[in-house]
Design a protein around this motif. Sequence first.
Motif, mmCIF file in Angstrom:
data_model
loop_
_atom_site.group_PDB
_atom_site.id
_atom_site.type_symbol
_atom_site.label_atom_id
_atom_site.label_comp_id
_atom_site.label_asym_id
_atom_site.label_seq_id
_atom_site.Cartn_x
_atom_site.Cartn_y
_atom_site.Cartn_z
ATOM 1 N N SER A 141 10.896 14.866 4.082
ATOM 2 C CA SER A 141 9.793 14.895 3.125
ATOM 3 C C SER A 141 9.798 13.652 2.253
ATOM 4 C CB SER A 141 9.900 16.155 2.257
ATOM 5 O OG SER A 141 8.907 16.135 1.246
ATOM 6 N N TYR A 174 -2.571 9.048 3.249
ATOM 7 C CA TYR A 174 -2.904 10.448 2.982
ATOM 8 C C TYR A 174 -2.306 11.363 4.048
ATOM 9 C CZ TYR A 174 -6.320 8.176 -0.065
ATOM 10 O OH TYR A 174 -6.909 7.392 -1.010
ATOM 11 N N HIS A 175 -2.316 10.882 5.280
ATOM 12 C CA HIS A 175 -1.734 11.656 6.378
ATOM 13 C C HIS A 175 -0.232 11.861 6.151
ATOM 14 C CE1 HIS A 175 -0.905 13.057 10.430
ATOM 15 N NE2 HIS A 175 -0.035 12.076 10.599
ATOM 16 N N GLU A 176 0.466 10.797 5.782
ATOM 17 C CA GLU A 176 1.905 10.896 5.543
ATOM 18 C C GLU A 176 2.204 11.743 4.301
ATOM 19 O OE1 GLU A 176 4.641 9.490 7.287
ATOM 20 O OE2 GLU A 176 3.095 9.338 8.828
ATOM 21 N N TYR A 177 1.366 11.622 3.292
ATOM 22 C CA TYR A 177 1.571 12.393 2.061
ATOM 23 C C TYR A 177 1.410 13.892 2.322
ATOM 24 C CZ TYR A 177 1.151 13.602 -2.926
ATOM 25 O OH TYR A 177 1.339 14.129 -4.182
ATOM 26 N N SER A 178 0.436 14.239 3.139
ATOM 27 C CA SER A 178 0.248 15.658 3.477
ATOM 28 C C SER A 178 1.448 16.197 4.244
ATOM 29 C CB SER A 178 -1.034 15.840 4.299
ATOM 30 O OG SER A 178 -0.941 15.153 5.546
ATOM 31 N N ILE A 181 4.283 16.799 1.683
ATOM 32 C CA ILE A 181 4.102 18.020 0.895
ATOM 33 C C ILE A 181 4.396 19.250 1.744
ATOM 34 C CG2 ILE A 181 2.388 19.433 -0.295
ATOM 35 C CD1 ILE A 181 1.048 16.881 -1.227
ATOM 36 N N ARG A 182 3.912 19.253 2.980
ATOM 37 C CA ARG A 182 4.139 20.410 3.852
ATOM 38 C C ARG A 182 5.630 20.628 4.110
ATOM 39 N NH1 ARG A 182 1.470 18.803 8.027
ATOM 40 N NH2 ARG A 182 3.250 18.128 9.279
ATOM 41 N N GLU A 209 0.294 10.405 -7.185
ATOM 42 C CA GLU A 209 -0.819 10.949 -7.974
ATOM 43 C C GLU A 209 -1.262 9.964 -9.055
ATOM 44 O OE1 GLU A 209 -2.415 13.555 -7.169
ATOM 45 O OE2 GLU A 209 -1.040 14.324 -5.648
#
Length: 546
Positions: A141, A174-178, A181-182, A209
């Motif tokens: 993560s 954004y793809h890596e950030y999601s 978080i997951r 953020e």
Amino acid sequence: MMEMQRTGEQLPAYKRKTRQPHRKVRTGCLTCKIRRVKCDEARPLCLRCVKVGIVCDGYPHPANQKKKPLRPLLAPSLAPRTTVTGSHTVSRSPQKILFRNEQENRYFRVFSNESAAQLSGYFDSDLWHRLVLQACESNSSIRHAVIAIGALDLATWKSPGRSPEEKLRRQFAYHEYSIAIREMRNTVSENQLDLRTKLIAISLFICFEIYHGNSASAVSQIQAASAMIEEQCRAWKMDNRASKPPPDIDDQLLESFTELEIQAAAHSGYKMSAQQKERLVCRQNILEYMPEVFSTFRQARATLQLITIRQAHRAIEWGGSGGHIGCTQPVHLTHTEFYSSKADCEEREKRFREYLDWENAFKPLLTQARVSNDKRLFKCATITRLTYLTSYLSMYAQMLSFHDNYYGQTHFLTEIITLVQKLNNSEDTGASPGFSMNNNLVVPLTLVAWRYRHRTLRQEAIRLLLASPRREGLWDGLYIANICQWMAGIEEEGLGSEEYVPHELATTVDATDVDLLARTATLKALRGDKSSPGNCIVIRKSKISW
């Protein structure tokens, strides 16, 4: 017979030697292969993917290339560790490949080589260079969050990302950030993470953020992290009866979250929990042992943080907002009546002595930096001095009469402007992206431009904010400068040669409909009308963009 073999006319087809023309093997990118469309094979990114606006996953190894044993894609900081024992050297190699494709590897290296240095700022810190990168090896993560920040490019925080390359980078971020978080949610639900790893991950999430101006999300995460630290410190104190923090929380992490806690308290004015109040008492006891002379800038900053966080929370208890300005919901800082009782006066004098003791202990470091030819040392000293002046003036305004706190501090305000000008003059062109997790220049300039209404110095503070766009923690310098510029125009209507804006013309400003993507906001101001009978309140509205 010989003639027949020479011409090959009667030979079977399988014995005939035919010469096939050499054909170049064409392999498209992995993204086009999955989508089953023709790839244009442009390097390093497929132009078809760029035009469509999707992330290109790169190209596979050529089929005719001799396969070699795969090696993990490691950044220099994640190289195999070497341990020397006597005359033998033992090397430990990673057990798994860290990155799934070349893009992840590329943006991880961008973070390691560029972003970490930018986030560290002027002061030495192992948080981004060592702690975060080490955690990447064991926690996926954190690794995906690091890759996401590397893909953002911190220098583009004020840009909407219009070019195809910027759009692709942000989409990949954004793809890596999601994913980050997951995976963090999965590991937290399974109770597989220690506090140190959680805090490192939260630091990265807050950074992501803040880059996008999502202050509300960042503040909520700061509060969650602060609660974790309080709980761990309380449990450690009960088990070991020690006043020191738990050994599994690095000092760098604690100092980083203290800085963020100051920002959250000043920005949003959230109330403290009972545990936080207990910790403030502990901090007060620690300050009684302030050294006569600070040995390092880190020691000076850490001590100043303890003073400032307590002052910020005390201001909230008094009904203010910590003495600073938020970047999404500006609040007019109303005057708190000066102390009149004996206990209040004693409290005020104690706070003043505390700041004076800190200033005296810091003077040798400040003098040493000013006579030195080391530019970095000069910047560290100047930023620390600016932070002190900002904290001191915020406390000063809460404890004295209105006339003293607003109209008797011209020499301090002038020093703030002078120090910022010197820093800007010493800054190398293009050396800083203007993005930082720490408070450096925006809050001191905001204090001059928003709270203290010295007309000349306020205009210079606004000019400095506009000339060098910065986003520092929860504060967007461009946004604040535009609000202050509009507010100054309203307050100074009809004034003559007054040095300060009179108290009765002070304006209360509120911002609504803040659109961070479009970078627009609707402003409403309440201002006293000096010419009308009874000094009636006039409402002004406007829409700004930055």
